[in-house]
Design a protein around this motif. Structure first.
Motif, mmCIF file in Angstrom:
data_model
loop_
_atom_site.group_PDB
_atom_site.id
_atom_site.type_symbol
_atom_site.label_atom_id
_atom_site.label_comp_id
_atom_site.label_asym_id
_atom_site.label_seq_id
_atom_site.Cartn_x
_atom_site.Cartn_y
_atom_site.Cartn_z
ATOM 1 N N GLU A 44 20.527 43.774 9.033
ATOM 2 C CA GLU A 44 20.295 42.336 9.220
ATOM 3 C C GLU A 44 19.635 42.041 10.560
ATOM 4 O O GLU A 44 18.920 41.053 10.711
ATOM 5 N N THR A 47 16.018 42.470 9.972
ATOM 6 C CA THR A 47 15.513 41.332 9.214
ATOM 7 C C THR A 47 15.319 40.118 10.118
ATOM 8 O O THR A 47 14.326 39.387 10.004
ATOM 9 N N THR A 50 12.159 40.491 12.147
ATOM 10 C CA THR A 50 10.992 40.414 11.266
ATOM 11 C C THR A 50 10.720 38.973 10.855
ATOM 12 O O THR A 50 9.581 38.493 10.928
ATOM 13 N N GLU A 51 11.780 38.256 10.427
ATOM 14 C CA GLU A 51 11.606 36.878 9.976
ATOM 15 C C GLU A 51 11.173 35.949 11.100
ATOM 16 O O GLU A 51 10.512 34.936 10.853
ATOM 17 N N ASN A 52 11.539 36.270 12.325
ATOM 18 C CA ASN A 52 11.171 35.431 13.462
ATOM 19 C C ASN A 52 9.894 35.898 14.157
ATOM 20 O O ASN A 52 9.618 35.504 15.296
ATOM 21 N N LYS A 53 9.128 36.735 13.450
ATOM 22 C CA LYS A 53 7.798 37.154 13.895
ATOM 23 C C LYS A 53 7.829 37.795 15.279
ATOM 24 O O LYS A 53 7.021 37.470 16.161
#
Length: 490
Positions: A44, A47, A50-53
Motif C-alpha cells: 500500500e 500504491t 504511485t497514485e500521488n505521482k
C-alpha cells in the motif's frame, strides 16, 4: 487473533479521525504505527506514492524506496531547492510496523553545506555514511544513524540535508490505513485553498512546499495578520515567506502577502502574478525604477524577485494567493508609518476571510511606541494593532552569515549610503525554519520570532539591463565585502 487485530486497526482509525481535525500544518509529536506486519503494509505504501505521482526507485527486498527529485514551486525558472523522499519500512514488532520518511534537500548554492563537508548529489549516493568495516550503512543500521535530533522533529543526516518528515509519515498513514483495515471509505484528501477564478486546483500532494515550518500552524487563521520584521538582503527570508504561503494555502487557507515595495509597483506586481512568467513578463516587472535604485537596500534583491515568481507559480497552479505593496517612500518618519498602516489596514478589512503575511523592515513591524532616537514614534505595527482585531509581530532570528546591507558611508559622506555584502552576526538555533510566540510582548514590541537559520546575502536583482534575475543580461552588481559586521539592521 485476526479479530483482535481488526479491533486494534479500528482503534487506529479512530485516532486518524481525531488527527484529521487538527490543522494540516500541525507537526505530529509521535510516530504513526501500523497494526499490520511490514510485508502487508508495504504494497500500500508503493500504491500511495504511485497514485500521488511521486515516481520512485525501490531497493526490492529491503522495504526501502526513494522518490525522484522534485523542485520547490515546481516549474519555476528560478527555484534553487529540490527535495526527494527516502522511505524506510521498519518492523515495530512481529505484528506492527512503521515508516520512516526522510526528506532529502539539495540546493543550487552552498547554503546547505556544513563547514568542511562537500555535498555529493550523485545518483550513487549511499543511504548512510561509511561504516567501520569500510562499507556503507544498511537500512537496518540507519536507526542509530538518525537518532540524534536537531530541534523539534528533526534528525541530522549526512551534511544536514536529510531530515525526518513526520508530517509526510502521517499523510501516508492517513492515506493507507483505511485500506489496510478494509474500510469502505478512504481518507479524504486535503482541500487546498483554490483561487475563485481557477478552473481547477491541484491535489495537496502535487505541490512541493519544502520542509514544514515549525510553529506555523498556530499562526495561520483567517482574518489574522502576521507581521514579519526582517533584516533586508538575505536569501532566506524571501524563501521563508514563500514557504509560509505555500504551506498555508495547500493546507486550505487563502493567503495575502504584503510587501514593503513602493505603492506605484502594484499594477506591475498584479500583472506579473497573473502572467505566464515569460521573459517579456519579467521585463515589464523589472523595468520599474525601484529595481534600479542607486541604493538597493535588499528589498530589490534577487531573492525577492524570485519569491514573486514563486507566488506566481502558486497562483498559476490554482491556489488562492494574492499580494499587495504598501510602501510610501515619499513619506518621512511618522507620516510614512501612518500611510503604510492605512494601506495594510484597507487590504485586511477588504477580505477578512484570508490570512495576511506582511513583510517589512523590523522597525516597521514593532507594536510598541518609541525608538532610541524618538520616544514618541509609533511604528506601523502599533498602528495596526490599535485598529485590527488580531495582529502578531515576529522579529527575525537567524544564525550568522551574510546579508546585502546599506549603511551610512564609512567615509562619513553626508546623506550617502554604502551598500554591499556584510557579515551578519546571529545565534545558532539549528537549521530548521520555525516560528515561536512568547507569552507576552517584548519591550521592542515583538510577540515572538521567526527563525531562518544561517543567512546568505542576496544581491540586487537588476543593476544594468533588464530581465529575469540570473539570466544572461549583464545585470550583475559589483560585490563588496569589507568585513563589516552587523547584528541587525533596523
Amino acid at each position: 487473533m485476526r479479530s483482535a487485530a481488526h479491533a486494534v486497526v479500528a482503534l487506529a482509525l479512530m485516532m486518524v479521525g481525531c488527527a484529521a481535525h487538527r490543522s494540516e500544518l500541525d507537526i505530529p509529536d509521535r510516530e504513526a504505527i501500523y497494526d499490520r506486519p511490514l510485508e502487508e503494509m508495504w504494497p500500500e505504501v508503493r500504491t500511495f506514492f504511485t497514485e500521488n505521482k511521486l515516481p520512485y526507485r525501490e531497493d526490492k527486498g529491503s522495504m526501502v524506496l526513494q522518490t525522484e527529485w522534485r523542485q520547490e514551486f515546481g516549474g519555476s525558472k528560478i527555484a534553487g531547492y529540490w527535495h526527494r523522499y527516502m522511505v524506510l519500512g521498519k518492523r515495530e514488532s512481529p505484528t506492527q510496523s512503521k515508516l520512516w520518511v526522510i526528506r532529502i534537500t539539495k540546493s543550487a548554492n552552498k547554503a546547505l553545506s556544513r563547514p568542511g563537508k562537500e555535498i555529493d548529489w550523485g545518483v550513487s549516493r549511499a543511504l548512510g555514511g561509511p561504516s567501520e568495516g569500510g562499507g556503507y550503512l544498511s537500512p537496518e543500521d540507519l536507526e542509530a544513524y538518525f537518532d540524534a535530533p536537531v530541534g523539534d522533529n528533526s534528525y541530522f543526516a549526512e551534511s544536514g540535508q536529510g531530515t525526518r518528515d513526520l508530517v509526510m509519515e502521517w499523510k501516508v498513514f492517513r492515506g493507507i490505513s483505511p485500506k489496510l483495515a478494509k474500510a469502505e471509505s478512504v481518507a479524504k484528501p486535503v482541500r487546498v485553498a483554490r483561487a475563485p477564478n481557477a478552473k481547477q486546483a491541484p491535489n495537496a500532494m502535487d505541490i512541493e512546499c519544502g520542509l514544514p515550518i515549525i510553529g506555523l500552524a498556530k499562526q495561520v487563521k483567517k482574518g489574522a495578520v502576521l507581521l514579519l520584521g526582517e533584516m533586508h538582503g538575505t536569501q532566506e527570508v524571501p524563501r521563508f515567506l514563500a514557504q509560509t504561503v505555500c504551506q498555508a494555502t495547500v493546507a486550505g487557507t487563502p493567503v495575502t502577502v504584503g510587501l514593503e515595495l513602493p505603492l506605484e509597483n502594484q499594477t506591475r506586481v498584479d500583472a506579473f502574478l497573473e502572467s505566464a512568467g515569460t521573459e517579456d513578463d519579467w521585463l515589464k516587472l523589472m523595468e520599474a525604477p525601484f529595481w534600479r535604485s542607486p541604493y538597493p537596500d535588499g528589498r530589490s534583491s534577487e531573492a525577492v524577485a524570485n519569491m514573486l515568481e514563486q507566488l506566481r507559480q502558486l497562483r498559476s497552479s490554482g491556489l488562492d494567493v494574492e499580494a499587495f505593496v504598501f510602501d510610501h517612500p515619499k513619506g518621512q518618519g511618522q507620516e510614512r508609518e501612518k500611510a503604510m498602516a492605512a494601506t495594510v489596514k484597507h487590504q485586511v478589512e477588504s477580505g477578512k476571510d484570508r490570512f495576511y503575511v506582511v513583510l517589512s523592515g523590523n522597525i516597521h513591524a514593532r507594536t510598541k511606541a518609541g525608538l532610541p532616537w524618538d520616544k514618541t514614534y509609533r511604528p506601523m505595527g502599533l498602528l495596526l494593532k490599535d485598529e485590527l482585531d488580531e495582529v502578531a509581530a515576529l522579529d527575525m532570528a537567524y544564525d550568522s552569515g551574510s546579508a546585502w546591507i546599506c549603511a551610512v558611508d564609512s567615509k562619513g559622506v553626508k546623506d550617502k549610503l554604502d551598500c554591499g555584502i556584510r557579515n551578519a552576526k546571529g545565534k545558532d538555533n539549528g537549521d530548521r525554519f520555525f516560528m515561536h510566540r512568547w507569552d507576552g510582548t517584548s519591550d521592542a514590541g515583538y510577540d515572538g520570532v521567526f527563525y531562518v537559520g544561517p543567512v546568505n546575502a542576496s544581491i540586487p536583482a537588476v543593476q544594468k539591463g533588464l530581465g529575469r534575475p540570473g539570466s544572461n543580461d549583464n545585470s550583475a552588481h559589483p560585490l563588496k565585502d569589507e568585513g563589516a559586521s552587523y547584528a541587525s539592521v533596523h
